[in-house]
Scaffold this motif. Structure first.
Motif: not given
Length: 198
Positions: A156, A164, A123-125, A114-115, A152-153
């Motif tokens: 982000v 962001y 933005a935080e994974l 999740d992000i 996901a990468c």
């Protein structure tokens, strides 16, 4: 031999099969990962994805949410509406998932990652530990795990490259989202947008 799943359970670590949700456009329902069938207030399809909005009856913190299912990016993008006094510093929540479109039903299979997006700031994974445990427990096959990590990468990285700003990053991907009560600004050329839901 002790399996990774047994080790995870012994350590009290979260490990569960990938969460599956069903979105029934005909019945106007959303079947959550626990099998609960919820009424959806509004569905709308766009060429790039599916929009839904529904209340969260009985939830202590969240009153309602809106989500976009985006198959090409492998993401579910959600905005939550909090009960007064329970607000959180989250503007958008992204679930990494396989999104399977259909004429009557859509389906998502969550891939643990999740992000959290804080508009214009970060933005935080999240849940990388859960993802790793799931891979070790063979709840995700190697191809699916790699696809999830790449998505996901990419998200982000894309968010970072666009300050962001989620709408700006999505716009660069030819996607213009519309949210309840929020007018669309600078729409993608030739992209139909939704009016705010009533």
């Amino acid at each position: 031999m002790t399996t990774q799943r047994e080790i995870a359970e012994q350590l009290g670590l979260p490990v569960h099969p990938p969460k599956v949700e069903v979105f029934d456009l005909v019945a106007n329902t959303n079947t959550d990962p626990k099998g609960h069938v919820r009424t959806v207030t509004h569905y709308a399809r766009e060429p790039f994805g599916l929009y839904l909005a529904r209340p969260m009856p009985g939830h202590p913190r969240i009153a309602a949410f809106e989500s976009w299912l985006l198959p090409r990016l492998g993401l579910r993008v959600t905005r939550w509406y909090w009960h007064p006094g329970h607000e959180d510093d989250v503007d958008f929540y992204l679930d990494v998932a396989d999104v399977e479109p259909g004429e009557r039903q859509w389906r998502t299979v969550d891939h643990y990652l999740d992000i959290v997006v804080r508009d214009g700031r970060a933005a935080e994974l999240l849940d990388v530990d859960e993802f790793v445990i799931a891979v070790r427990a063979e709840l995700l096959d190697p191809e699916t795990a790699e696809r999830a990590m790449r998505r996901a990468c990419a998200a982000v990285d894309g968010l970072a490259r666009h300050g962001y700003d989620l709408p700006k990053w999505l716009r660069a991907n030819g996607i213009e989202l519309s949210w309840r009560g929020q007018p669309v600004q600078d729409p993608v050329p030739d992209q139909r947008t939704l009016p705010p839901s009533r």
